[in-house]
Design a protein around this motif. Structure first.
Motif, PDB file in Angstrom:
ATOM      1  N   ASN A 149       0.816  -1.221   0.000  1.00  0.00           N
ATOM      2  CA  ASN A 149       0.000   0.000   0.000  1.00  0.00           C
ATOM      3  C   ASN A 149       0.849   1.270   0.000  1.00  0.00           C
ATOM      4  OD1 ASN A 149      -2.466  -1.368   0.025  1.00  0.00           O
ATOM      5  ND2 ASN A 149      -2.538  -1.467   2.256  1.00  0.00           N
ATOM      6  N   ARG A 150       1.961   1.243   0.701  1.00  0.00           N
ATOM      7  CA  ARG A 150       2.785   2.450   0.794  1.00  0.00           C
ATOM      8  C   ARG A 150       3.475   2.768  -0.531  1.00  0.00           C
ATOM      9  NH1 ARG A 150       8.330   2.188   1.727  1.00  0.00           N
ATOM     10  NH2 ARG A 150       9.185   0.074   1.660  1.00  0.00           N
ATOM     11  N   GLN A 151       3.562   1.779  -1.401  1.00  0.00           N
ATOM     12  CA  GLN A 151       4.152   2.005  -2.721  1.00  0.00           C
ATOM     13  C   GLN A 151       3.126   2.469  -3.747  1.00  0.00           C
ATOM     14  OE1 GLN A 151       6.986  -1.192  -3.914  1.00  0.00           O
ATOM     15  NE2 GLN A 151       6.685  -2.000  -1.847  1.00  0.00           N
ATOM     16  N   ASN A 152       1.864   2.531  -3.312  1.00  0.00           N
ATOM     17  CA  ASN A 152       0.787   2.997  -4.181  1.00  0.00           C
ATOM     18  C   ASN A 152       0.516   4.464  -3.868  1.00  0.00           C
ATOM     19  OD1 ASN A 152      -1.567   3.532  -5.574  1.00  0.00           O
ATOM     20  ND2 ASN A 152      -2.546   1.591  -5.029  1.00  0.00           N
ATOM     21  N   ASN A 153       0.893   5.358  -4.775  1.00  0.00           N
ATOM     22  CA  ASN A 153       0.759   6.793  -4.550  1.00  0.00           C
ATOM     23  C   ASN A 153      -0.692   7.249  -4.455  1.00  0.00           C
ATOM     24  OD1 ASN A 153       3.567   7.152  -4.623  1.00  0.00           O
ATOM     25  ND2 ASN A 153       3.562   7.362  -6.850  1.00  0.00           N
ATOM     26  N   LYS A 154      -1.621   6.418  -4.880  1.00  0.00           N
ATOM     27  CA  LYS A 154      -3.037   6.786  -4.837  1.00  0.00           C
ATOM     28  C   LYS A 154      -3.654   6.591  -3.448  1.00  0.00           C
ATOM     29  CE  LYS A 154      -3.802   5.663  -9.714  1.00  0.00           C
ATOM     30  NZ  LYS A 154      -4.580   4.828 -10.676  1.00  0.00           N
ATOM     31  N   ILE A 155      -2.937   5.899  -2.574  1.00  0.00           N
ATOM     32  CA  ILE A 155      -3.445   5.635  -1.234  1.00  0.00           C
ATOM     33  C   ILE A 155      -2.909   6.696  -0.276  1.00  0.00           C
ATOM     34  CG2 ILE A 155      -3.469   3.991   0.679  1.00  0.00           C
ATOM     35  CD1 ILE A 155      -3.248   1.748  -1.347  1.00  0.00           C
ATOM     36  N   ALA A 156      -3.812   7.470   0.327  1.00  0.00           N
ATOM     37  CA  ALA A 156      -3.414   8.581   1.198  1.00  0.00           C
ATOM     38  C   ALA A 156      -2.791   8.088   2.497  1.00  0.00           C
ATOM     39  CB  ALA A 156      -4.622   9.464   1.497  1.00  0.00           C
ATOM     40  N   SER A 157      -3.385   7.047   3.093  1.00  0.00           N
ATOM     41  CA  SER A 157      -2.876   6.520   4.357  1.00  0.00           C
ATOM     42  C   SER A 157      -2.712   5.011   4.236  1.00  0.00           C
ATOM     43  CB  SER A 157      -3.830   6.863   5.508  1.00  0.00           C
ATOM     44  OG  SER A 157      -3.374   6.278   6.708  1.00  0.00           O
ATOM     45  N   PRO A 158      -1.502   4.554   3.933  1.00  0.00           N
ATOM     46  CA  PRO A 158      -1.270   3.107   3.793  1.00  0.00           C
ATOM     47  C   PRO A 158      -1.635   2.315   5.034  1.00  0.00           C
ATOM     48  CG  PRO A 158       0.575   4.349   2.907  1.00  0.00           C
ATOM     49  CD  PRO A 158      -0.293   5.336   3.613  1.00  0.00           C
ATOM     50  N   LEU A 159      -1.393   2.896   6.234  1.00  0.00           N
ATOM     51  CA  LEU A 159      -1.695   2.179   7.463  1.00  0.00           C
ATOM     52  C   LEU A 159      -3.198   2.002   7.641  1.00  0.00           C
ATOM     53  CD1 LEU A 159      -0.729   0.858  10.058  1.00  0.00           C
ATOM     54  CD2 LEU A 159      -0.747   3.114  11.146  1.00  0.00           C
ATOM     55  N   ASN A 160      -3.959   3.073   7.431  1.00  0.00           N
ATOM     56  CA  ASN A 160      -5.417   2.959   7.545  1.00  0.00           C
ATOM     57  C   ASN A 160      -5.981   2.012   6.492  1.00  0.00           C
ATOM     58  OD1 ASN A 160      -5.613   4.677   9.716  1.00  0.00           O
ATOM     59  ND2 ASN A 160      -5.997   6.506   8.484  1.00  0.00           N
ATOM     60  N   GLU A 161      -5.416   2.053   5.302  1.00  0.00           N
ATOM     61  CA  GLU A 161      -5.849   1.144   4.239  1.00  0.00           C
ATOM     62  C   GLU A 161      -5.616  -0.301   4.657  1.00  0.00           C
ATOM     63  OE1 GLU A 161      -7.346   0.075   0.411  1.00  0.00           O
ATOM     64  OE2 GLU A 161      -7.349   1.995   1.466  1.00  0.00           O
ATOM     65  N   THR A 162      -4.461  -0.554   5.258  1.00  0.00           N
ATOM     66  CA  THR A 162      -4.114  -1.908   5.691  1.00  0.00           C
ATOM     67  C   THR A 162      -5.029  -2.392   6.801  1.00  0.00           C
ATOM     68  OG1 THR A 162      -1.789  -1.525   5.101  1.00  0.00           O
ATOM     69  CG2 THR A 162      -2.262  -3.354   6.599  1.00  0.00           C
ATOM     70  N   LEU A 163      -5.297  -1.522   7.768  1.00  0.00           N
ATOM     71  CA  LEU A 163      -6.090  -1.931   8.919  1.00  0.00           C
ATOM     72  C   LEU A 163      -7.583  -2.000   8.636  1.00  0.00           C
ATOM     73  CD1 LEU A 163      -4.293   0.084  11.761  1.00  0.00           C
ATOM     74  CD2 LEU A 163      -4.136  -2.374  11.311  1.00  0.00           C
ATOM     75  N   ASP A 164      -8.086  -1.052   7.852  1.00  0.00           N
ATOM     76  CA  ASP A 164      -9.539  -0.923   7.693  1.00  0.00           C
ATOM     77  C   ASP A 164     -10.090  -1.498   6.397  1.00  0.00           C
ATOM     78  OD1 ASP A 164      -9.750   0.379  10.148  1.00  0.00           O
ATOM     79  OD2 ASP A 164      -9.273   2.320   9.237  1.00  0.00           O
ATOM     80  N   HIS A 165      -9.250  -1.669   5.381  1.00  0.00           N
ATOM     81  CA  HIS A 165      -9.761  -2.104   4.081  1.00  0.00           C
ATOM     82  C   HIS A 165      -9.088  -3.364   3.545  1.00  0.00           C
ATOM     83  CE1 HIS A 165     -12.063   1.606   3.851  1.00  0.00           C
ATOM     84  NE2 HIS A 165     -10.963   2.289   4.139  1.00  0.00           N
ATOM     85  N   ASN A 166      -8.065  -3.843   4.239  1.00  0.00           N
ATOM     86  CA  ASN A 166      -7.399  -5.082   3.839  1.00  0.00           C
ATOM     87  C   ASN A 166      -7.646  -6.158   4.881  1.00  0.00           C
ATOM     88  OD1 ASN A 166      -4.454  -3.357   2.584  1.00  0.00           O
ATOM     89  ND2 ASN A 166      -6.355  -3.825   1.551  1.00  0.00           N
TER      90      ASN A 166
END
Length: 244
Positions: A149-166
């Motif tokens: 996720n952190r390598q995806n520039n379209k994701i504003a918060s890689p940590l939140n994406e990981t915790l809440d959407h993955n």
């Protein structure tokens, strides 16, 4: 074994929709319960009672949380994973002892027979299950998703994406990155005493390699249990209590 595999297959579809934030509790509670009993009871109650509490409470928590866990088996045959686990476990014994030699306390006092067998049972059969579930089952896979996720520039918060959407259940067995191995190794090492840190780092990397090769947690659990069992027997037979 077949019953466990069948249970994992039945629940896999349901588990995929659970985000990592909700999965953290069932993966982490057995681990921190063990650590809590070890630290809070140290010096306050006899060591035998300490281990009896671990033997009762931690398996109960694993039983409670098991329905949320990802399958411990993978795409390869379980018997192969058991055999690989035994081989890697013995290799882990050698690595652990070699890394511990410079830091070993030769003045360590031997355990009583009761203390020894309680610790042997716990270290061989209980610790490998909850520790591998948490370290390789949750942290390594969640760290892998965060790294992607952190390598995806379209994701504003890689940590939140990981915790809440993955969900770690979406991670392909055996998936890895250097960042994921590094983070899981730090987490594994943090659960050990400072004199064990070098050995813990080397051992965690070894088990991560096994995860990549066998693509399952079963092999990691068997390896971890084998190392702890053979280490206990080595210490008991040689009197080198500083290794354990």
């Amino acid at each position: 074994m077949r019953a466990v595999i069948a249970l994992n297959k039945r629940t896999d579809r349901e588990l995929k929709i659970i985000p990592n934030r909700d999965l953290l509790l069932p993966y982490a509670v057995p681990y921190f319960a063990y650590v809590g009993i070890a630290s809070l009871s140290q010096g306050r109650i006899p060591i035998e009672i300490n281990y009896i509490l671990k033997i009762i409470i931690v398996p109960f928590l694993l039983y409670w949380a098991w329905k949320w866990y990802a399958p411990i088996t993978g795409p390869k045959k379980p018997i192969g994973s058991v055999l690989y686990g035994i081989v890697f476990g013995i290799a882990g014994l050698v690595i652990w002892c070699l890394c511990m030699v410079p830091f070993m306390d030769s003045s360590s006092e031997p355990w009583t027979r009761t203390e020894f067998f309680l610790k042997l049972f716990t270290a061989s059969l209980i610790v490998p299950v909850f520790e591998e579930l948490f370290i390789r089952g949750y942290i390594l896979r969640a760290a892998f998703q965060w790294d992607v996720n952190r390598q995806n520039n379209k994701i504003a918060s890689p940590l939140n994406e990981t915790l809440d959407h993955n969900s770690i259940n979406e991670v392909k067995p055996g998936a890895w990155s250097l960042m994921a191995i590094g983070i899981s190794t730090i987490a594994f090492t943090a659960g050990h005493m400072p004199v064990q840190w070098l050995a813990a780092v080397a051992y965690s990397i070894l088990i991560s390699i096994l995860w990549i090769m066998r693509k399952d947690l079963l092999s990691c659990m068997v390896a971890h249990g084998t190392t702890n069992l053979t280490l206990a027997l080595y210490v008991y037979l040689t009197g080198q209590w500083g290794f354990w």
